[in-house]
Motif scaffolding. Structure first.
Motif, PDB file in Angstrom:
ATOM      1  N   TRP A  91       0.819  -1.215   0.000  1.00  0.00           N
ATOM      2  CA  TRP A  91       0.000   0.000   0.000  1.00  0.00           C
ATOM      3  C   TRP A  91       0.851   1.262   0.000  1.00  0.00           C
ATOM      4  N   ASP A  92       1.404   1.656   1.144  1.00  0.00           N
ATOM      5  CA  ASP A  92       2.167   2.899   1.210  1.00  0.00           C
ATOM      6  C   ASP A  92       3.658   2.584   1.302  1.00  0.00           C
ATOM      7  N   VAL A  93       4.470   3.268   0.496  1.00  0.00           N
ATOM      8  CA  VAL A  93       5.921   3.099   0.496  1.00  0.00           C
ATOM      9  C   VAL A  93       6.551   4.477   0.586  1.00  0.00           C
ATOM     10  N   LYS A  94       7.433   4.680   1.579  1.00  0.00           N
ATOM     11  CA  LYS A  94       8.047   5.994   1.774  1.00  0.00           C
ATOM     12  C   LYS A  94       9.504   5.835   2.195  1.00  0.00           C
ATOM     13  N   ALA A  95      10.347   6.743   1.695  1.00  0.00           N
ATOM     14  CA  ALA A  95      11.723   6.861   2.167  1.00  0.00           C
ATOM     15  C   ALA A  95      11.761   7.983   3.192  1.00  0.00           C
ATOM     16  N   ARG A  96      12.035   7.629   4.448  1.00  0.00           N
ATOM     17  CA  ARG A  96      12.046   8.589   5.543  1.00  0.00           C
ATOM     18  C   ARG A  96      13.131   8.207   6.544  1.00  0.00           C
TER      19      ARG A  96
ATOM     20  N   TYR B   5     -12.593  -9.387   2.349  1.00  0.00           N
ATOM     21  CA  TYR B   5     -13.905  -9.772   1.815  1.00  0.00           C
ATOM     22  C   TYR B   5     -14.270 -11.209   2.178  1.00  0.00           C
ATOM     23  N   GLY B   6     -13.580 -11.776   3.150  1.00  0.00           N
ATOM     24  CA  GLY B   6     -13.859 -13.151   3.546  1.00  0.00           C
ATOM     25  C   GLY B   6     -14.395 -13.224   4.957  1.00  0.00           C
ATOM     26  N   ASP B   7     -14.268 -14.397   5.564  1.00  0.00           N
ATOM     27  CA  ASP B   7     -14.808 -14.637   6.897  1.00  0.00           C
ATOM     28  C   ASP B   7     -13.749 -14.531   7.990  1.00  0.00           C
ATOM     29  N   GLY B   8     -12.506 -14.215   7.605  1.00  0.00           N
ATOM     30  CA  GLY B   8     -11.434 -14.140   8.588  1.00  0.00           C
ATOM     31  C   GLY B   8     -10.904 -12.732   8.758  1.00  0.00           C
ATOM     32  N   ASP B   9      -9.693 -12.631   9.279  1.00  0.00           N
ATOM     33  CA  ASP B   9      -9.077 -11.339   9.566  1.00  0.00           C
ATOM     34  C   ASP B   9      -8.146 -10.904   8.456  1.00  0.00           C
ATOM     35  N   VAL B  10      -7.945  -9.586   8.391  1.00  0.00           N
ATOM     36  CA  VAL B  10      -6.948  -8.979   7.519  1.00  0.00           C
ATOM     37  C   VAL B  10      -5.784  -8.537   8.399  1.00  0.00           C
ATOM     38  N   TYR B  11      -4.557  -8.791   7.944  1.00  0.00           N
ATOM     39  CA  TYR B  11      -3.364  -8.447   8.709  1.00  0.00           C
ATOM     40  C   TYR B  11      -2.645  -7.273   8.047  1.00  0.00           C
ATOM     41  N   VAL B  12      -2.428  -6.216   8.799  1.00  0.00           N
ATOM     42  CA  VAL B  12      -1.634  -5.083   8.339  1.00  0.00           C
ATOM     43  C   VAL B  12      -0.210  -5.284   8.834  1.00  0.00           C
TER      44      VAL B  12
ATOM     45  N   GLY C  72      -7.714  -7.360  11.915  1.00  0.00           N
ATOM     46  CA  GLY C  72      -9.147  -7.076  11.988  1.00  0.00           C
ATOM     47  C   GLY C  72      -9.706  -6.811  10.605  1.00  0.00           C
ATOM     48  N   GLY C  73     -10.308  -5.627  10.432  1.00  0.00           N
ATOM     49  CA  GLY C  73     -10.948  -5.315   9.157  1.00  0.00           C
ATOM     50  C   GLY C  73     -10.244  -4.258   8.337  1.00  0.00           C
ATOM     51  N   VAL C  74      -9.080  -3.783   8.789  1.00  0.00           N
ATOM     52  CA  VAL C  74      -8.358  -2.695   8.123  1.00  0.00           C
ATOM     53  C   VAL C  74      -7.504  -3.244   6.993  1.00  0.00           C
ATOM     54  N   SER C  75      -7.488  -2.522   5.863  1.00  0.00           N
ATOM     55  CA  SER C  75      -6.660  -2.950   4.736  1.00  0.00           C
ATOM     56  C   SER C  75      -5.736  -1.816   4.279  1.00  0.00           C
ATOM     57  N   GLU C  76      -6.234  -0.856   3.514  1.00  0.00           N
ATOM     58  CA  GLU C  76      -5.382   0.204   2.951  1.00  0.00           C
ATOM     59  C   GLU C  76      -4.914   1.145   4.062  1.00  0.00           C
ATOM     60  N   VAL C  77      -3.603   1.166   4.325  1.00  0.00           N
ATOM     61  CA  VAL C  77      -3.065   1.959   5.437  1.00  0.00           C
ATOM     62  C   VAL C  77      -1.981   2.904   4.928  1.00  0.00           C
ATOM     63  N   ALA C  78      -2.225   4.212   5.077  1.00  0.00           N
ATOM     64  CA  ALA C  78      -1.235   5.235   4.761  1.00  0.00           C
ATOM     65  C   ALA C  78      -0.580   5.697   6.049  1.00  0.00           C
ATOM     66  N   PHE C  79       0.672   6.165   5.964  1.00  0.00           N
ATOM     67  CA  PHE C  79       1.382   6.607   7.157  1.00  0.00           C
ATOM     68  C   PHE C  79       2.278   7.798   6.833  1.00  0.00           C
ATOM     69  N   GLU C  80       2.624   8.532   7.866  1.00  0.00           N
ATOM     70  CA  GLU C  80       3.583   9.629   7.757  1.00  0.00           C
ATOM     71  C   GLU C  80       4.207   9.851   9.125  1.00  0.00           C
TER      72      GLU C  80
ATOM     73  N   ASP D 145       7.741  10.425  15.357  1.00  0.00           N
ATOM     74  CA  ASP D 145       6.553   9.617  15.668  1.00  0.00           C
ATOM     75  C   ASP D 145       5.780   9.312  14.387  1.00  0.00           C
ATOM     76  N   LEU D 146       4.957   8.280  14.438  1.00  0.00           N
ATOM     77  CA  LEU D 146       4.217   7.841  13.247  1.00  0.00           C
ATOM     78  C   LEU D 146       2.718   7.995  13.457  1.00  0.00           C
ATOM     79  N   TRP D 147       2.061   8.493  12.428  1.00  0.00           N
ATOM     80  CA  TRP D 147       0.594   8.488  12.360  1.00  0.00           C
ATOM     81  C   TRP D 147       0.178   7.674  11.143  1.00  0.00           C
ATOM     82  N   ALA D 148      -0.911   6.935  11.275  1.00  0.00           N
ATOM     83  CA  ALA D 148      -1.399   6.099  10.180  1.00  0.00           C
ATOM     84  C   ALA D 148      -2.920   6.173  10.108  1.00  0.00           C
ATOM     85  N   VAL D 149      -3.443   6.073   8.908  1.00  0.00           N
ATOM     86  CA  VAL D 149      -4.884   6.045   8.665  1.00  0.00           C
ATOM     87  C   VAL D 149      -5.191   4.801   7.843  1.00  0.00           C
ATOM     88  N   GLY D 150      -6.104   3.973   8.351  1.00  0.00           N
ATOM     89  CA  GLY D 150      -6.427   2.723   7.675  1.00  0.00           C
ATOM     90  C   GLY D 150      -7.901   2.592   7.372  1.00  0.00           C
ATOM     91  N   ARG D 151      -8.216   2.240   6.137  1.00  0.00           N
ATOM     92  CA  ARG D 151      -9.599   1.991   5.749  1.00  0.00           C
ATOM     93  C   ARG D 151     -10.087   0.688   6.371  1.00  0.00           C
TER      94      ARG D 151
END
Length: 323
Positions: free
Chosen positions: A173-178, A192-199, A222-230, A236-242
Motif C-alpha cells: 500500500w504505502d511506500v516511503k523513504a524517511r 472480503y472473507g470470513d477471517g481477519d486482515v493483517y496489516v 481485523g478489518g483494516v486494509s489500505e493503510v497510509a502513514f507519515e 513519531d508515526l501516524w497512520a490512517v487505515g480503511r
C-alpha cells in the motif's frame, strides 16, 4: 486525471513547481510553522485519456490505480488500464514520463502479466527508481492477491525484467523513504472473507531486502486494509487505515499512532470513524499532516459497513488535515 497542488500563504499567488526532482521527504524542507497557509488548487488537466499520451500507449476503458513521482528531472506516472475495473487477463500497467510537468509524455514501460495488476508504487532510493505492484488474479468476481512484483529503471533507460518479491498473497500500500530508511505497509488475509486482515509494517535499507519493523509480524489485525502513514518531525508515526471489512471497532476508518521509540507498536482507535476514506495518502507540511482520500458523499459507511449502499453513493476526491 492529473492536477497540481501547492500550499502558499494567503498573500501570495500560487506558483507551479519547477521540474528539478524535488524530494517528497518533508524533513528536506524548512517550513515556517508560525505562518498560516492557504491551500490553492490548480484546474485539473486530463492525462488519461488525452492527446498528450505518447504513441504506443493503448489505454482501455478503465484507467485507475495511479502513482506519480519525480526522478532525475522528470515526472513519472504509472497506472492500471483494463477493459473493466474488475480482474481480467487483459489488464496492463503503463509507465510514462514527462520533462515538462505533464505537458508532453514519453512511453517508458508496459507491464502485462496476463492477469490483473494493481497498486503501482514508485520508490526513489539512492538515485534508483523502482516500481512496485501486485498481481491480482483473473477472476472478475473475486479479490485474489497472488504476488508482489517489482521492476527497476536501468541506466540505459530500459526497465528490468519484472520479478516477484515478498510473501505471497500480499498487497503493497504505502511506500516511503524517511529518516534514512524505506518503510512500507502491506496487507493480506481474508479480505472480503470470513477471517481477519493483517496489516504489516516493513523496513528496508536498500529497497530490495525487507523485514518486519522490530520483527513484529503485524501491527493491526481485523478489518483494516489500505493503510497510509507519515512521520512527524520528531519521528513519531501516524497512520490512517480503511476499515472496510469491519471488526470489533466498527467499520469505516481507524487512526493509529506509534512512538518513535517503537514504530512497530501501534495504538489504534478503539472505535472506528464511521466515515470511510478509500485510498488514503498522508503527507506532512511543517507540523501539519494532511490526507488525500476518497470522500463518500451521503455516508457514513459505518458502523455497520453496508457495501451495497456505499457502492451506489457518489464519490469525490478530497483533501483533509489530521486534527
Amino acid at each position: 486525471m492529473f492536477w497540481i497542488l501547492a500550499c502558499t500563504t494567503a498573500n501570495h499567488e500560487m506558483e507551479i513547481p519547477t521540474l528539478d526532482s524535488p524530494s517528497d521527504d518533508p524533513s528536506d524542507y524548512e517550513v515556517d510553522t508560525t505562518t498560516s497557509y492557504t491551500l490553492q488548487i490548480s484546474e485539473p488537466r486530463w492525462v488519461v485519456p488525452s492527446d498528450s499520451l505518447p504513441t504506443g500507449v493503448e489505454e482501455k476503458a478503465s484507467n485507475n490505480n495511479v502513482d506519480i513521482t519525480f526522478f532525475r528531472d522528470r515526472l513519472y506516472l504509472a497506472w492500471r488500464s483494463s477493459p473493466t475495473h474488475f480482474a481480467g487477463e487483459e489488464t496492463e500497467m503503463w509507465v510514462i514520463s514527462s520533462p515538462d510537468m505533464g505537458q508532453s509524455w514519453a512511453l517508458e514501460h508496459q507491464i502485462a502479466l496476463e492477469a490483473d495488476v494493481r497498486e503501482p508504487r514508485f520508490l526513489v532510493w539512492e538515485d534508483e527508481l523502482q516500481l512496485i505492484m501486485f498481481e491480482a488474479g483473473t477472476n472478475p468476481l473475486a479479490f485474489e492477491p497472488l504476488q508482489m512484483w517489482r521492476t527497476f529503471r536501468l541506466e540505459s533507460g530500459d526497465w528490468s525484467q519484472e520479478e516477484t518479491f515478498g510473501p505471497p498473497e500480499t498487497v503493497p500500500w504505502d511506500v516511503k523513504a524517511r529518516n534514512g530508511k524505506i518503510w512500507m505497509t502491506t496487507y493480506d488475509g481474508e479480505h472480503y472473507g470470513d477471517g481477519d486482515v493483517y496489516v504489516r509494517f516493513w523496513e528496508s535499507e536498500d529497497g530490495r531486502n525487507w523485514s518486519y519493523v522490530n520483527d513484529r509480524p503485524y501491527v493491526y489485525v481485523g478489518g483494516v486494509s489500505e493503510v497510509a502513514f507519515e512521520f512527524t518531525a520528531s519521528g513519531d508515526l501516524w497512520a490512517v487505515g480503511r476499515n472496510e471489512d469491519g471488526d470489533d471497532t466498527g467499520a469505516g476508518t481507524n487512526i493509529c499512532f506509534a512512538s518513535a521509540n517503537d514504530l512497530s507498536d501501534w495504538t489504534c482507535s478503539a472505535e472506528a470513524d464511521p466515515e470511510r476514506y478509500d485510498s488514503p495518502e498522508l503527507f506532512r507540511h511543517g507540523d501539519d499532516i494532511y490526507m488525500a482520500a476518497r470522500r463518500d458523499v451521503g455516508g457514513p459507511f459505518g458502523p455497520e459497513g453496508d457495501l451495497l449502499a456505499y457502492s451506489l453513493r457518489p464519490k469525490r476526491s478530497a483533501l483533509y488535515r489530521l486534527n
